[in-house]
Write a protein that holds these residues in place. Structure first.
Motif, PDB file in Angstrom:
ATOM      1  N   ASP A 172       0.869  -1.175   0.000  1.00  0.00           N
ATOM      2  CA  ASP A 172       0.000   0.000   0.000  1.00  0.00           C
ATOM      3  C   ASP A 172       0.908   1.228   0.000  1.00  0.00           C
ATOM      4  O   ASP A 172       1.942   1.249   0.665  1.00  0.00           O
ATOM      5  CB  ASP A 172      -0.878   0.018   1.248  1.00  0.00           C
ATOM      6  N   LEU A 173       0.507   2.250  -0.739  1.00  0.00           N
ATOM      7  CA  LEU A 173       1.320   3.460  -0.830  1.00  0.00           C
ATOM      8  C   LEU A 173       0.561   4.658  -0.283  1.00  0.00           C
ATOM      9  O   LEU A 173      -0.623   4.843  -0.572  1.00  0.00           O
ATOM     10  CB  LEU A 173       1.707   3.721  -2.287  1.00  0.00           C
ATOM     11  N   HIS A 174       1.251   5.459   0.510  1.00  0.00           N
ATOM     12  CA  HIS A 174       0.690   6.721   0.968  1.00  0.00           C
ATOM     13  C   HIS A 174       1.678   7.811   0.574  1.00  0.00           C
ATOM     14  O   HIS A 174       2.844   7.781   0.982  1.00  0.00           O
ATOM     15  CB  HIS A 174       0.476   6.730   2.485  1.00  0.00           C
ATOM     16  N   TRP A 175       1.222   8.772  -0.222  1.00  0.00           N
ATOM     17  CA  TRP A 175       2.103   9.817  -0.733  1.00  0.00           C
ATOM     18  C   TRP A 175       1.986  11.092   0.102  1.00  0.00           C
ATOM     19  O   TRP A 175       0.885  11.541   0.412  1.00  0.00           O
ATOM     20  CB  TRP A 175       1.772  10.113  -2.184  1.00  0.00           C
ATOM     21  N   LEU A 176       3.138  11.663   0.435  1.00  0.00           N
ATOM     22  CA  LEU A 176       3.209  12.941   1.148  1.00  0.00           C
ATOM     23  C   LEU A 176       3.527  14.024   0.122  1.00  0.00           C
ATOM     24  O   LEU A 176       4.639  14.076  -0.418  1.00  0.00           O
ATOM     25  CB  LEU A 176       4.291  12.890   2.233  1.00  0.00           C
ATOM     26  N   GLU A 177       2.564  14.861  -0.142  1.00  0.00           N
ATOM     27  CA  GLU A 177       2.678  15.844  -1.222  1.00  0.00           C
ATOM     28  C   GLU A 177       3.862  16.788  -0.985  1.00  0.00           C
ATOM     29  O   GLU A 177       3.959  17.449   0.047  1.00  0.00           O
ATOM     30  CB  GLU A 177       1.385  16.641  -1.349  1.00  0.00           C
ATOM     31  N   GLY A 178       4.766  16.821  -1.966  1.00  0.00           N
ATOM     32  CA  GLY A 178       5.901  17.737  -1.929  1.00  0.00           C
ATOM     33  C   GLY A 178       7.058  17.290  -1.061  1.00  0.00           C
ATOM     34  O   GLY A 178       8.105  17.956  -1.033  1.00  0.00           O
ATOM     35  N   SER A 191       2.987  23.958   4.585  1.00  0.00           N
ATOM     36  CA  SER A 191       3.223  22.735   5.333  1.00  0.00           C
ATOM     37  C   SER A 191       4.606  22.811   5.967  1.00  0.00           C
ATOM     38  O   SER A 191       5.319  23.805   5.849  1.00  0.00           O
ATOM     39  CB  SER A 191       3.118  21.521   4.396  1.00  0.00           C
ATOM     40  N   SER A 192       5.006  21.755   6.651  1.00  0.00           N
ATOM     41  CA  SER A 192       6.321  21.685   7.284  1.00  0.00           C
ATOM     42  C   SER A 192       6.715  20.209   7.367  1.00  0.00           C
ATOM     43  O   SER A 192       5.898  19.312   7.150  1.00  0.00           O
ATOM     44  CB  SER A 192       6.285  22.288   8.688  1.00  0.00           C
ATOM     45  N   GLN A 193       7.975  19.974   7.677  1.00  0.00           N
ATOM     46  CA  GLN A 193       8.418  18.594   7.845  1.00  0.00           C
ATOM     47  C   GLN A 193       7.638  17.909   8.965  1.00  0.00           C
ATOM     48  O   GLN A 193       7.212  16.761   8.830  1.00  0.00           O
ATOM     49  CB  GLN A 193       9.914  18.551   8.152  1.00  0.00           C
ATOM     50  N   ARG A 194       7.433  18.610  10.069  1.00  0.00           N
ATOM     51  CA  ARG A 194       6.689  18.026  11.183  1.00  0.00           C
ATOM     52  C   ARG A 194       5.274  17.636  10.748  1.00  0.00           C
ATOM     53  O   ARG A 194       4.771  16.565  11.101  1.00  0.00           O
ATOM     54  CB  ARG A 194       6.635  18.997  12.365  1.00  0.00           C
ATOM     55  N   THR A 195       4.638  18.495   9.961  1.00  0.00           N
ATOM     56  CA  THR A 195       3.283  18.205   9.493  1.00  0.00           C
ATOM     57  C   THR A 195       3.250  16.931   8.652  1.00  0.00           C
ATOM     58  O   THR A 195       2.356  16.087   8.810  1.00  0.00           O
ATOM     59  CB  THR A 195       2.740  19.379   8.672  1.00  0.00           C
ATOM     60  N   LEU A 196       4.248  16.778   7.769  1.00  0.00           N
ATOM     61  CA  LEU A 196       4.278  15.587   6.929  1.00  0.00           C
ATOM     62  C   LEU A 196       4.622  14.341   7.747  1.00  0.00           C
ATOM     63  O   LEU A 196       4.090  13.251   7.475  1.00  0.00           O
ATOM     64  CB  LEU A 196       5.272  15.770   5.781  1.00  0.00           C
ATOM     65  N   ILE A 197       5.489  14.469   8.733  1.00  0.00           N
ATOM     66  CA  ILE A 197       5.787  13.329   9.604  1.00  0.00           C
ATOM     67  C   ILE A 197       4.534  12.934  10.384  1.00  0.00           C
ATOM     68  O   ILE A 197       4.230  11.745  10.537  1.00  0.00           O
ATOM     69  CB  ILE A 197       6.949  13.658  10.563  1.00  0.00           C
ATOM     70  N   GLU A 198       3.789  13.917  10.857  1.00  0.00           N
ATOM     71  CA  GLU A 198       2.543  13.607  11.567  1.00  0.00           C
ATOM     72  C   GLU A 198       1.529  12.955  10.640  1.00  0.00           C
ATOM     73  O   GLU A 198       0.786  12.044  11.045  1.00  0.00           O
ATOM     74  CB  GLU A 198       1.982  14.886  12.194  1.00  0.00           C
ATOM     75  N   GLU A 199       1.480  13.388   9.370  1.00  0.00           N
ATOM     76  CA  GLU A 199       0.596  12.741   8.398  1.00  0.00           C
ATOM     77  C   GLU A 199       1.022  11.285   8.195  1.00  0.00           C
ATOM     78  O   GLU A 199       0.176  10.385   8.090  1.00  0.00           O
ATOM     79  CB  GLU A 199       0.646  13.482   7.061  1.00  0.00           C
ATOM     80  N   ALA A 200       2.331  11.057   8.166  1.00  0.00           N
ATOM     81  CA  ALA A 200       2.846   9.687   8.034  1.00  0.00           C
ATOM     82  C   ALA A 200       2.422   8.839   9.226  1.00  0.00           C
ATOM     83  O   ALA A 200       2.063   7.661   9.071  1.00  0.00           O
ATOM     84  CB  ALA A 200       4.364   9.707   7.911  1.00  0.00           C
ATOM     85  N   ALA A 201       2.448   9.420  10.407  1.00  0.00           N
ATOM     86  CA  ALA A 201       2.045   8.684  11.612  1.00  0.00           C
ATOM     87  C   ALA A 201       0.554   8.375  11.596  1.00  0.00           C
ATOM     88  O   ALA A 201       0.134   7.285  12.003  1.00  0.00           O
ATOM     89  CB  ALA A 201       2.414   9.490  12.855  1.00  0.00           C
ATOM     90  N   VAL A 202      -0.245   9.314  11.137  1.00  0.00           N
ATOM     91  CA  VAL A 202      -1.688   9.071  11.036  1.00  0.00           C
ATOM     92  C   VAL A 202      -1.958   7.933  10.050  1.00  0.00           C
ATOM     93  O   VAL A 202      -2.781   7.049  10.309  1.00  0.00           O
ATOM     94  CB  VAL A 202      -2.422  10.360  10.602  1.00  0.00           C
TER      95      VAL A 202
END
Length: 214
Positions: A172-178, A191-202
């Motif tokens: 399964d793939l989950h893409w983090l935009e940008g 956005s920020s790196q922290r925001t994308l890391i939190e999206e990855a955790a979700v």
């Protein structure tokens, strides 16, 4: 062996043995932020360091990663140790950043008792060398498998990974935009790196919930 456990005291339903990437230790800012974000999603983490990184911690000298058999042996020993400390009804997952995620996916093809694999910034190929694809073992992974990738990661951009014939149906793939390889977005993004890391955790938490739901 250098190990850091996080979230065990909260009696989680899932434990993730989380390996670092080739160049940064298990307590790098990225790994610290990721572990915090995963804990917030109810996923306990166990971070450890491969032998070459432990030596670097001792003397400060940078070294190349150990050979794959040594990396996998170390990873497997940590998995066994964690299994003894966790409740029998909880999930045991393996994962990691870049190289660590690749080793986690290979480990899942070699031993049983792993309930899922999560790769954060998977190194599909070395930067600039798209002919050296690292997915041949994917079809041997018999547990749920999630890859979380920045869309502009030089180790595997979205258009490369989703190109027809890549044979990555197993994941399964989950893409983090940008996001780049370290989930750093473009400066112009809201956005920020922290925001994308939190999206990855979700996304990881949702992945775990889906496994628990069967």
């Amino acid at each position: 062996m250098w190990i850091k456990k996080q979230g065990f005291e909260n009696h989680p339903r899932a434990f993730l043995v989380l390996a670092h990437g080739a160049g940064a230790p298990a307590d790098s800012p990225f790994m610290e932020t990721l572990a915090d974000a995963l804990e917030a999603q109810g996923v306990a983490t166990v971070r450890f360091e491969f032998p070459y990184m432990e030596k670097r911690r001792e003397d400060g000298k940078k070294r190349p990663p150990d050979r794959q058999p040594k990396l996998l042996q170390c990873f497997s020993e940590v998995v066994e140790s964690v299994r003894k400390d966790m409740p029998g009804n909880a999930l045991l997952l393996v994962g990691g950043k870049s190289m660590g995620g690749r080793m986690a996916s290979i480990l899942a093809t070699q031993r049983g008792g792993i309930d899922g694999v999560i790769g954060f910034g998977y190194p599909f190929h070395p930067p600039g060398k798209p002919d050296r694809w690292r997915t041949d073992h994917f079809d041997k992974i018999d547990c749920p498998f999630l890859l979380i990738q920045g869309t502009r990661d030089p180790f595997g951009k979205r258009d490369e990974v989703e190109e027809p014939g890549r044979s990555i149906e197993r994941a399964d793939l989950h893409w983090l935009e940008g996001g780049n390889h370290d989930f750093q977005p473009l400066a112009k993004q809201q956005s920020s790196q922290r925001t994308l890391i939190e999206e990855a955790a979700v996304a990881s938490g949702r992945f775990v919930e889906n496994i628990l739901a069967g």
